[in-house]
Design a protein around this motif. Structure first.
Motif, PDB file in Angstrom:
ATOM      1  N   VAL A 193       0.752  -1.081  -0.120  1.00 20.33           N
ATOM      2  CA  VAL A 193      -0.112   0.072  -0.073  1.00 20.33           C
ATOM      3  C   VAL A 193       0.685   1.262  -0.187  1.00 20.33           C
ATOM      4  O   VAL A 193       1.733   1.408   0.838  1.00 20.33           O
ATOM      5  CB  VAL A 193      -0.971   0.103   1.295  1.00 20.33           C
ATOM      6  N   SER A 194       0.609   2.322  -0.864  1.00 23.96           N
ATOM      7  CA  SER A 194       1.418   3.153  -0.884  1.00 23.96           C
ATOM      8  C   SER A 194       0.534   4.504  -0.684  1.00 23.96           C
ATOM      9  O   SER A 194       1.065   5.748  -0.217  1.00 23.96           O
ATOM     10  CB  SER A 194       2.140   3.616  -2.287  1.00 23.96           C
ATOM     11  N   TYR A 195      -0.803   4.665  -1.115  1.00 26.08           N
ATOM     12  CA  TYR A 195      -1.394   5.706  -0.814  1.00 26.08           C
ATOM     13  C   TYR A 195      -2.772   5.216  -0.060  1.00 26.08           C
ATOM     14  O   TYR A 195      -3.244   4.096  -0.226  1.00 26.08           O
ATOM     15  CB  TYR A 195      -2.151   6.304  -2.261  1.00 26.08           C
ATOM     16  N   ALA A 196      -2.970   6.261   0.701  1.00 26.97           N
ATOM     17  CA  ALA A 196      -4.477   5.993   1.652  1.00 26.97           C
ATOM     18  C   ALA A 196      -5.624   5.785   0.744  1.00 26.97           C
ATOM     19  O   ALA A 196      -6.655   5.040   1.151  1.00 26.97           O
ATOM     20  CB  ALA A 196      -4.756   7.172   2.360  1.00 26.97           C
ATOM     21  N   GLU A 197      -5.697   6.338  -0.617  1.00 30.72           N
ATOM     22  CA  GLU A 197      -6.828   5.972  -1.305  1.00 30.72           C
ATOM     23  C   GLU A 197      -6.825   4.473  -1.718  1.00 30.72           C
ATOM     24  O   GLU A 197      -7.984   4.059  -2.076  1.00 30.72           O
ATOM     25  CB  GLU A 197      -6.790   6.611  -2.787  1.00 30.72           C
ATOM     26  N   GLN A 198      -5.651   3.881  -1.765  1.00 32.59           N
ATOM     27  CA  GLN A 198      -5.765   2.475  -2.031  1.00 32.59           C
ATOM     28  C   GLN A 198      -6.546   1.490  -0.882  1.00 32.59           C
ATOM     29  O   GLN A 198      -7.047   0.653  -1.123  1.00 32.59           O
ATOM     30  CB  GLN A 198      -4.453   1.772  -2.073  1.00 32.59           C
ATOM     31  N   VAL A 199      -6.377   2.111   0.437  1.00 34.82           N
ATOM     32  CA  VAL A 199      -6.829   1.537   1.437  1.00 34.82           C
ATOM     33  C   VAL A 199      -8.597   1.798   1.226  1.00 34.82           C
ATOM     34  O   VAL A 199      -9.162   0.893   1.550  1.00 34.82           O
ATOM     35  CB  VAL A 199      -6.316   2.026   2.999  1.00 34.82           C
ATOM     36  N   THR A 200      -8.989   2.955   1.137  1.00 36.38           N
ATOM     37  CA  THR A 200     -10.411   3.398   0.767  1.00 36.38           C
ATOM     38  C   THR A 200     -10.736   2.356  -0.386  1.00 36.38           C
ATOM     39  O   THR A 200     -11.974   2.039  -0.016  1.00 36.38           O
ATOM     40  CB  THR A 200     -10.445   4.876   0.328  1.00 36.38           C
ATOM     41  N   ALA A 201      -9.946   1.995  -1.330  1.00 40.57           N
ATOM     42  CA  ALA A 201     -10.613   1.213  -2.286  1.00 40.57           C
ATOM     43  C   ALA A 201     -10.937  -0.267  -1.620  1.00 40.57           C
ATOM     44  O   ALA A 201     -11.934  -0.802  -2.139  1.00 40.57           O
ATOM     45  CB  ALA A 201      -9.685   1.134  -3.485  1.00 40.57           C
ATOM     46  N   MET A 202     -10.008  -0.550  -0.773  1.00 37.23           N
ATOM     47  CA  MET A 202     -10.261  -1.928  -0.075  1.00 37.23           C
ATOM     48  C   MET A 202     -11.594  -1.779   0.804  1.00 37.23           C
ATOM     49  O   MET A 202     -12.204  -2.803   0.737  1.00 37.23           O
ATOM     50  CB  MET A 202      -9.001  -2.337   0.582  1.00 37.23           C
ATOM     51  N   VAL A 203     -11.688  -0.880   1.331  1.00 34.63           N
ATOM     52  CA  VAL A 203     -12.978  -0.719   2.125  1.00 34.63           C
ATOM     53  C   VAL A 203     -14.010  -0.755   1.322  1.00 34.63           C
ATOM     54  O   VAL A 203     -15.025  -1.199   1.604  1.00 34.63           O
ATOM     55  CB  VAL A 203     -12.833   0.800   2.881  1.00 34.63           C
ATOM     56  N   ARG A 204     -14.084   0.021   0.113  1.00 36.13           N
ATOM     57  CA  ARG A 204     -15.270   0.079  -0.503  1.00 36.13           C
ATOM     58  C   ARG A 204     -15.655  -1.536  -1.316  1.00 36.13           C
ATOM     59  O   ARG A 204     -16.621  -1.659  -1.297  1.00 36.13           O
ATOM     60  CB  ARG A 204     -15.135   0.913  -1.889  1.00 36.13           C
ATOM     61  N   LEU A 205     -14.539  -2.217  -1.609  1.00 36.39           N
ATOM     62  CA  LEU A 205     -14.428  -3.682  -1.882  1.00 36.39           C
ATOM     63  C   LEU A 205     -15.303  -4.301  -1.138  1.00 36.39           C
ATOM     64  O   LEU A 205     -16.137  -5.139  -1.315  1.00 36.39           O
ATOM     65  CB  LEU A 205     -13.218  -4.053  -2.279  1.00 36.39           C
ATOM     66  N   LEU A 206     -14.769  -4.201   0.327  1.00 39.04           N
ATOM     67  CA  LEU A 206     -15.296  -5.136   1.405  1.00 39.04           C
ATOM     68  C   LEU A 206     -16.690  -4.685   1.623  1.00 39.04           C
ATOM     69  O   LEU A 206     -17.622  -5.572   1.969  1.00 39.04           O
ATOM     70  CB  LEU A 206     -14.485  -5.030   2.421  1.00 39.04           C
ATOM     71  N   GLU A 207     -17.023  -3.481   1.675  1.00 42.00           N
ATOM     72  CA  GLU A 207     -18.355  -3.155   1.892  1.00 42.00           C
ATOM     73  C   GLU A 207     -19.433  -3.745   0.896  1.00 42.00           C
ATOM     74  O   GLU A 207     -20.638  -4.128   1.032  1.00 42.00           O
ATOM     75  CB  GLU A 207     -18.456  -1.358   1.580  1.00 42.00           C
ATOM     76  N   ALA A 208     -18.718  -3.703  -0.404  1.00 36.51           N
ATOM     77  CA  ALA A 208     -19.529  -4.196  -1.621  1.00 36.51           C
ATOM     78  C   ALA A 208     -19.977  -5.687  -1.301  1.00 36.51           C
ATOM     79  O   ALA A 208     -21.070  -6.186  -1.579  1.00 36.51           O
ATOM     80  CB  ALA A 208     -19.046  -4.020  -2.851  1.00 36.51           C
ATOM     81  N   PHE A 209     -18.984  -6.390  -0.906  1.00 37.49           N
ATOM     82  CA  PHE A 209     -19.031  -7.839  -0.574  1.00 37.49           C
ATOM     83  C   PHE A 209     -19.903  -8.019   0.397  1.00 37.49           C
ATOM     84  O   PHE A 209     -20.941  -8.864   0.387  1.00 37.49           O
ATOM     85  CB  PHE A 209     -17.698  -8.461  -0.150  1.00 37.49           C
ATOM     86  N   GLU A 210     -20.025  -7.259   1.655  1.00 35.64           N
ATOM     87  CA  GLU A 210     -21.012  -7.625   2.862  1.00 35.64           C
ATOM     88  C   GLU A 210     -22.336  -7.167   2.273  1.00 35.64           C
ATOM     89  O   GLU A 210     -23.159  -8.120   2.503  1.00 35.64           O
ATOM     90  CB  GLU A 210     -20.407  -6.526   3.976  1.00 35.64           C
ATOM     91  N   LYS A 211     -22.653  -6.267   1.415  1.00 33.00           N
ATOM     92  CA  LYS A 211     -23.911  -6.039   0.868  1.00 33.00           C
ATOM     93  C   LYS A 211     -24.336  -7.293   0.099  1.00 33.00           C
ATOM     94  O   LYS A 211     -25.702  -7.541   0.199  1.00 33.00           O
ATOM     95  CB  LYS A 211     -23.727  -4.667   0.110  1.00 33.00           C
ATOM     96  N   ALA A 212     -23.516  -7.720  -0.807  1.00 32.39           N
ATOM     97  CA  ALA A 212     -23.914  -8.608  -1.602  1.00 32.39           C
ATOM     98  C   ALA A 212     -24.316  -9.857  -0.870  1.00 32.39           C
ATOM     99  O   ALA A 212     -25.035 -10.793  -1.381  1.00 32.39           O
ATOM    100  CB  ALA A 212     -22.685  -8.822  -2.568  1.00 32.39           C
ATOM    101  N   ARG A 213     -23.654 -10.305  -0.019  1.00 28.13           N
ATOM    102  CA  ARG A 213     -23.757 -11.486   0.935  1.00 28.13           C
ATOM    103  C   ARG A 213     -24.807 -11.311   2.188  1.00 28.13           C
ATOM    104  O   ARG A 213     -24.764 -12.343   2.837  1.00 28.13           O
ATOM    105  CB  ARG A 213     -22.457 -11.918   1.328  1.00 28.13           C
ATOM    106  N   GLY A 214     -25.299 -10.042   2.450  1.00 33.17           N
ATOM    107  CA  GLY A 214     -25.994  -9.769   3.515  1.00 33.17           C
ATOM    108  C   GLY A 214     -25.172  -9.951   4.836  1.00 33.17           C
ATOM    109  O   GLY A 214     -25.790 -10.247   5.728  1.00 33.17           O
TER     110      GLY A 214
END
Length: 426
Positions: A193-214
């Protein structure tokens, strides 16, 4: 008891109310950003196994190979202690505990690697390995053979491998869900990880998975691997790692130092890349301050020198590894990486000796603090917190036994937890 005497004051109660109101936002910010340690067990190490090599018997194999190394190169407590410089009074106990640990729970945290230790593969091959990893991890947690913590290290968020990393993570998490759900010991690692925005991207990715799987929002956390200079100091001169913790929105569980990538990014030649190099100490000091109080834990890196060859060669590497682990523990890096089964004996020897040699002193100081009997050191609440944390870590890894700690301190596990994580006062 008589009526409390009235003492003279000069400030109107409205002054205190105004100050409370002025600092309300600061109070809330402190509580949000610095909640303190989560109170869960922290593993003493992380073992990395390439995704194509991970198998149902990997944990048992690592334990067996570590025991075989002991049998061949240090068949008794005296021989082991002589190699590592363990005090005579601790030798038998430490050796017995190391052997028992390797038989019972050789690995505390396993990461199935789909990054540097795995490399670039055809998509179909990585798909298959990710799906197999999910099935094996789910089965291990189901039948009780899992390490306390298990998960994967995906590829990073760099453009060249981003899609592949996301797909592997999706396959792995989906496989776990299809097999019954996410285990409590699940751990994910985001590397390079080099930029905080990459961490934000990981957060959005996990949010999407949590929503998809309830799943409940925030269910999935992840580790941030610190392997680039940009993760320590940004182009704007600010400590990037602190911004990364904030960008994780409460999902960051730990910061892991990547010894060799970080050293190389600083221009350190291969012969001098080590977790005790000055560039490593600087990076970890920044990590330590950024993470303090946030509940995000630290992990040191590894040595890439395996203990193989003749007995003399194995002993040399054991001494090196043991010294590095002890150095990390003294600097409050309570976790590190182990890259070879032969590192397990010295990992546990260093950890167990660290806690056992300090048991009497820590217990006496804590008992004196709780009993307000003074003793030869006048400790404060912050030190009592550190002493309790020390004993709790020793209990968690098997270095200490609950009965001996209770006998020396007069405190239960719940008492230690309360001292290590005191409630915030209003």
């Amino acid at each position: 008891m008589g009526q409390q005497e009235t003492v003279a004051t000069s400030l109107a109660h409205t002054v205190r109310e105004e100050i409370d109101a002025a600092l309300a936002a600061v109070d809330a910010d402190l509580a949000r950003r610095y909640p303190g340690d989560p109170g869960t067990r922290q593993p003493v190490h992380t073992v990395y196994v390439p995704g194509d090599e991970f198998a149902a018997d990997t944990l048992r194999s690592w334990g067996g190979r570590a025991l075989a190394a002991l049998d061949e190169h240090a068949p008794d407590a005296g021989a082991f202690a002589a190699v590592l410089g363990i005090p005579d009074q601790l030798a038998e106990d430490v050796y017995a505990r190391v052997r028992a640990k390797l038989q019972r729970e050789p690995v505390e945290d396993l990461r199935i690697d789909f990054e540097d230790g795995y490399g670039l593969r055809p998509d179909a091959e990585e798909d298959a390995h990710a799906a197999r990893a999910a099935a094996l991890v789910a089965a291990a947690f189901e039948d009780g053979t899992a390490a306390p913590y298990m998960g994967i290290r995906m590829k990073c968020m760099d453009a060249a491998v981003r899609d592949r990393g996301i797909r592997t993570l999706d396959i792995f998490l989906t496989g776990l869900m299809e097999a019954g759900g996410l285990p409590d010991g699940l751990v994910l690692t985001l590397p390079k990880v080099s930029y905080a925005e990459q961490v934000t991207a990981m957060v959005r990715l996990l949010e999407a998975f949590e929503k998809a799987r309830g799943l409940a929002p925030g269910r999935i956390g992840f580790e941030i691997q610190i392997e680039t200079t940009q993760s320590i100091l940004g182009a704007d001169g600010r400590a990037t790692v602190a911004r990364m913790i904030e960008a994780a929105e409460g999902r960051a569980t730990s910061l892991h130092y990547g010894t060799y990538d970080y050293s190389a990014s600083c221009g350190v030649s291969a012969a001098h890349q080590s977790l005790d190099h000055p560039v490593a100490d600087h990076a970890k000091a920044v990590m330590q301050v950024a993470a303090a109080g946030t509940g995000v834990r630290l992990s040191d890196g590894s040595t890439n020198i395996p203990p193989v060859g003749s007995t003399a060669q194995v002993h040399d590497v054991w001494r090196l590894h043991h010294g590095l682990v002890r150095r990390s523990l003294a600097r409050a890096y309570y976790q590190g990486w182990d890259m070879h089964p032969g590192h397990l004996p010295t990992r546990y020897a260093a950890v167990y000796a660290f806690y056992r040699e300090g048991l009497e002193r820590a217990a006496a100081r804590l008992a004196a603090y709780v009993g307000r009997t003074g003793g030869d050191v006048m400790d404060e609440p912050a030190t009592a917190k550190a002493l309790s944390g020390y004993l709790l870590r020793g209990l968690d890894c098997g270095a200490l036994d609950a009965a001996e700690v209770a006998r020396r301190t007069g405190l239960t596990r719940a008492d230690l937890d309360a001292l290590a994580r005191p409630a915030h006062t209003a």
